[in-house]
Design a protein around this motif. Structure first.
Motif, PDB file in Angstrom:
ATOM      1  N   PHE A 327       0.905  -1.183   0.131  1.00  0.00           N
ATOM      2  CA  PHE A 327       0.057   0.040  -0.071  1.00  0.00           C
ATOM      3  C   PHE A 327       0.924   1.029   0.083  1.00  0.00           C
ATOM      4  CE2 PHE A 327      -3.923  -2.024   2.185  1.00  0.00           C
ATOM      5  CZ  PHE A 327      -4.239  -2.706   1.129  1.00  0.00           C
ATOM      6  N   LEU A 328       1.874   1.265   0.637  1.00  0.00           N
ATOM      7  CA  LEU A 328       2.798   2.494   0.940  1.00  0.00           C
ATOM      8  C   LEU A 328       3.559   2.649  -0.454  1.00  0.00           C
ATOM      9  CD1 LEU A 328       4.216   2.080   4.465  1.00  0.00           C
ATOM     10  CD2 LEU A 328       2.703   3.967   3.753  1.00  0.00           C
ATOM     11  N   GLU A 329       3.807   1.703  -1.050  1.00  0.00           N
ATOM     12  CA  GLU A 329       4.669   1.792  -2.431  1.00  0.00           C
ATOM     13  C   GLU A 329       3.696   2.551  -3.353  1.00  0.00           C
ATOM     14  OE1 GLU A 329       5.983  -2.173  -3.495  1.00  0.00           O
ATOM     15  OE2 GLU A 329       7.950  -1.934  -2.341  1.00  0.00           O
ATOM     16  N   GLY A 345       6.888  12.252   3.896  1.00  0.00           N
ATOM     17  CA  GLY A 345       6.673  11.252   5.144  1.00  0.00           C
ATOM     18  C   GLY A 345       6.343   9.861   4.547  1.00  0.00           C
ATOM     19  N   ILE A 346       5.594   9.989   3.527  1.00  0.00           N
ATOM     20  CA  ILE A 346       5.213   8.484   3.092  1.00  0.00           C
ATOM     21  C   ILE A 346       6.275   7.550   2.603  1.00  0.00           C
ATOM     22  CG2 ILE A 346       3.854   7.110   1.399  1.00  0.00           C
ATOM     23  CD1 ILE A 346       1.732   9.242   1.382  1.00  0.00           C
ATOM     24  N   PRO A 347       7.304   8.108   1.989  1.00  0.00           N
ATOM     25  CA  PRO A 347       8.546   7.263   1.614  1.00  0.00           C
ATOM     26  C   PRO A 347       9.374   6.977   2.767  1.00  0.00           C
ATOM     27  CG  PRO A 347       8.520   9.189  -0.041  1.00  0.00           C
ATOM     28  CD  PRO A 347       7.523   9.444   1.273  1.00  0.00           C
ATOM     29  N   GLN A 348       9.362   7.752   4.079  1.00  0.00           N
ATOM     30  CA  GLN A 348      10.287   7.411   5.083  1.00  0.00           C
ATOM     31  C   GLN A 348       9.144   6.293   5.941  1.00  0.00           C
ATOM     32  OE1 GLN A 348      12.900   8.554   6.463  1.00  0.00           O
ATOM     33  NE2 GLN A 348      13.052   9.540   4.580  1.00  0.00           N
ATOM     34  N   LEU A 349       7.957   6.454   5.985  1.00  0.00           N
ATOM     35  CA  LEU A 349       7.262   5.030   6.341  1.00  0.00           C
ATOM     36  C   LEU A 349       7.627   3.928   5.673  1.00  0.00           C
ATOM     37  CD1 LEU A 349       3.464   6.873   6.717  1.00  0.00           C
ATOM     38  CD2 LEU A 349       5.447   6.686   8.477  1.00  0.00           C
ATOM     39  N   LEU A 369       7.643   5.061  13.776  1.00  0.00           N
ATOM     40  CA  LEU A 369       6.536   4.500  12.765  1.00  0.00           C
ATOM     41  C   LEU A 369       5.185   5.215  13.206  1.00  0.00           C
ATOM     42  CD1 LEU A 369       6.065   3.164  10.027  1.00  0.00           C
ATOM     43  CD2 LEU A 369       5.698   1.020  11.348  1.00  0.00           C
ATOM     44  N   GLU A 370       4.714   4.858  14.418  1.00  0.00           N
ATOM     45  CA  GLU A 370       3.669   5.424  14.947  1.00  0.00           C
ATOM     46  C   GLU A 370       3.264   7.075  14.860  1.00  0.00           C
ATOM     47  OE1 GLU A 370       0.289   4.346  18.332  1.00  0.00           O
ATOM     48  OE2 GLU A 370       2.303   3.562  18.464  1.00  0.00           O
ATOM     49  N   LYS A 371       4.462   7.591  15.461  1.00  0.00           N
ATOM     50  CA  LYS A 371       4.272   8.926  15.600  1.00  0.00           C
ATOM     51  C   LYS A 371       4.378   9.637  14.113  1.00  0.00           C
ATOM     52  CE  LYS A 371       7.005   9.326  20.008  1.00  0.00           C
ATOM     53  NZ  LYS A 371       8.166   9.556  20.503  1.00  0.00           N
ATOM     54  N   MET A 372       4.791   9.071  13.253  1.00  0.00           N
ATOM     55  CA  MET A 372       5.131   9.813  11.928  1.00  0.00           C
ATOM     56  C   MET A 372       3.805   9.433  11.268  1.00  0.00           C
ATOM     57  SD  MET A 372       8.814   8.922  10.352  1.00  0.00           S
ATOM     58  CE  MET A 372       8.326   9.688   8.805  1.00  0.00           C
ATOM     59  N   CYS A 373       3.121   8.481  11.482  1.00  0.00           N
ATOM     60  CA  CYS A 373       1.825   8.409  10.707  1.00  0.00           C
ATOM     61  C   CYS A 373       0.705   9.330  11.329  1.00  0.00           C
ATOM     62  CB  CYS A 373       1.328   6.881  11.171  1.00  0.00           C
ATOM     63  SG  CYS A 373       2.031   5.485  10.194  1.00  0.00           S
ATOM     64  N   LYS A 374       0.620   9.477  12.581  1.00  0.00           N
ATOM     65  CA  LYS A 374      -0.176  10.455  13.170  1.00  0.00           C
ATOM     66  C   LYS A 374       0.231  11.819  12.808  1.00  0.00           C
ATOM     67  CE  LYS A 374      -1.133   7.492  17.341  1.00  0.00           C
ATOM     68  NZ  LYS A 374      -0.834   7.504  18.781  1.00  0.00           N
ATOM     69  N   ALA A 388      -3.212   7.484   3.857  1.00  0.00           N
ATOM     70  CA  ALA A 388      -1.920   6.746   3.609  1.00  0.00           C
ATOM     71  C   ALA A 388      -1.493   5.870   4.920  1.00  0.00           C
ATOM     72  CB  ALA A 388      -0.971   7.410   2.897  1.00  0.00           C
ATOM     73  N   PRO A 389      -1.352   6.669   5.724  1.00  0.00           N
ATOM     74  CA  PRO A 389      -0.679   5.869   7.004  1.00  0.00           C
ATOM     75  C   PRO A 389      -1.812   5.017   7.847  1.00  0.00           C
ATOM     76  CG  PRO A 389      -0.497   8.251   7.190  1.00  0.00           C
ATOM     77  CD  PRO A 389      -1.552   8.061   6.262  1.00  0.00           C
ATOM     78  N   GLY A 390      -3.130   4.855   7.134  1.00  0.00           N
ATOM     79  CA  GLY A 390      -4.228   4.031   8.004  1.00  0.00           C
ATOM     80  C   GLY A 390      -3.787   2.731   8.161  1.00  0.00           C
ATOM     81  N   SER A 391      -3.240   2.079   7.240  1.00  0.00           N
ATOM     82  CA  SER A 391      -3.080   0.614   7.190  1.00  0.00           C
ATOM     83  C   SER A 391      -1.901   0.383   8.305  1.00  0.00           C
ATOM     84  CB  SER A 391      -2.510   0.122   5.923  1.00  0.00           C
ATOM     85  OG  SER A 391      -1.277   0.685   5.438  1.00  0.00           O
TER      86      SER A 391
END
Length: 407
Positions: A327-329, A345-349, A369-374, A388-391
């Motif tokens: 999904f992130l790709e 941010g998404i590439p870092q996730l 990972l969790e902090k960046m998602c939020k 995008a961070p939902g999954s």
């Protein structure tokens, strides 16, 4: 609960290349009826039906029509959003390829209601065969005087043009879609102003999803009361779901709002193997744990969660961390790059997820990972970055053991 077809009613029953076949199944009767009504009467009927957008945002359709109708600036435009870019979603493709005249009829009804003169069907680039089907249907409708100048000798004129999208997921966002129709780079624009006030070429613009429009002729013919008696208190009518993944019979299937998730899976002949999780709404949606709790008893409605209607089934053989990587790709590839949280941010996730899958991460990476998602969710400009961070957040909450094996 059995299927209940409104949007898909004609699919498989009529010949998509034949306007006569559509007419023989009550085609264009709704248009004839609306042309004898006032625009205000039509909009009131749509509002009373409580139809909400089927593209994911669920905004009340009647209110959107009303907002455009009240604008004084002309010309006004209508756009049918057929940019079906959500992985796992294919319902609009089914409707357009098997019942194209229904969308033409619905757009013409909408145009008469709001005072629009020109409409666009914004079609995903990967659907060239549907472009041909729609192109032929538009010509047929014009030849029968259901489209074009002086429709059915009423003095009302409306034309539809086809526009191939850029093949980008972001084009499904309405302001990015407008930019693409204008021939510009598809990037979301902060709102307000909303497209209903300042949309295509700076003019009032009505944007509706394919499935939303597919409900219009039936509401006009059968009445708002009929439609509003289907579904739940807050979610009226039916919903078309694109069911795929580890399911025995992947398909687009239409059921009343409020149908339980397990009933939907039964209509698709059940799961291949033992069920583990279900992603409702595609990669930007929500993951439900089916190993514990009442995930399978979830009532599919706007009171819970629907998104655009993608339902992806995962059995117990699936690695859900691999799912988040996939999904992130996708989101990394599809980001327009306009805002920093999404672009960077998404590439870092994705980097951290790959690090986890390679057994090279530590617990601090998991916390990061969790902090960046939020942070990305609350600071991104549009829905792509926000969802995008939902999954990741869902897997961390529902399946923490999937991460534990990598530490």
């Amino acid at each position: 609960m059995p299927e209940f077809k409104i949007a898909l009613k004609n699919c498989g029953k009529i010949k998509p290349f034949s306007i006569e076949s559509y007419i023989n199944h009550q085609g264009y009767l709704a248009l004839k009826k609306t042309l004898q009504m006032t625009p205000l009467e039509i909009i009131k009927e749509i509002k009373r039906s409580k139809l909400r957008g089927r593209g994911g945002a669920a905004f009340p359709t009647g209110l959107k029509w009303e907002a455009v109708a009240q604008e004084k600036y002309v010309p006004k435009y209508i756009i049918c959003n057929a940019d079906e870019g959500e992985p796992g979603t294919f319902k609009d493709r089914v409707i357009l390829s098997q019942d194209p005249h229904k969308i033409i009829e619905a757009m013409t009804i909408a145009a008469f209601s709001v005072g629009a003169q020109i409409g666009f069907i914004y079609l995903r680039l990967e659907y060239p065969e549907i472009f041909y089907i729609l192109e032929r249907a538009i010509i047929q409708a014009k030849n029968k005087n259901y489209l074009g100048k002086n429709i059915l000798n009423t003095g009302f004129s409306f034309d539809i043009q086809l526009k191939s999208g850029a093949g980008a997921y972001i084009c499904g966002e309405e302001t990015a879609l407008i930019k693409s129709v204008e021939g510009k780079r598809a990037e979301p624009v902060p709102k307000p102003p909303y497209p209903t006030t300042c949309g295509l070429f700076g003019r009032p613009t009505l944007i509706n999803n394919v499935e939303t429009l597919a409900n219009i002729p039936a509401i006009i013919l059968n009445g708002s009361t009929w439609f509003s008696e289907i579904g739940t208190k807050e979610s009226k009518g039916t919903k078309v779901f694109s069911v795929s993944g580890d399911i025995k019979k992947p398909q687009a299937i239409e059921v009343p709002m409020g149908t339980a998730l397990k009933e939907l899976l039964e209509l698709c002949a059940g799961v291949e193997g033992s069920i583990k999780a279900i992603q409702v709404g595609g990669p930007s949606g929500k993951l439900f744990n089916c190993l514990e709790g009442d995930g399978l008893n979830l009532s599919l409605s706007y009171e819970t969660y629907l998104g655009a209607g993608a339902v992806i089934v995962f059995n117990t053989k699936r690695n859900l961390i691999e799912m988040t990587r996939s999904f992130l790709e996708f989101f990394t590839e599809e980001s327009c790059g306009k805002c920093v949280p999404c672009r960077e941010g998404i590439p870092q996730l994705l980097h951290i997820i790959k690090k986890i899958l390679s057994f090279k991460a530590n617990r601090e990476d998991l916390n990061k990972l969790e902090k960046m998602c939020k942070l990305i969710k609350i600071t991104s400009l549009c829905g792509l970055g926000k969802t995008a961070p939902g999954s990741i957040l869902d897997t961390l909450k529902e399946f923490p053991e999937e991460y534990s094996i990598y530490f």
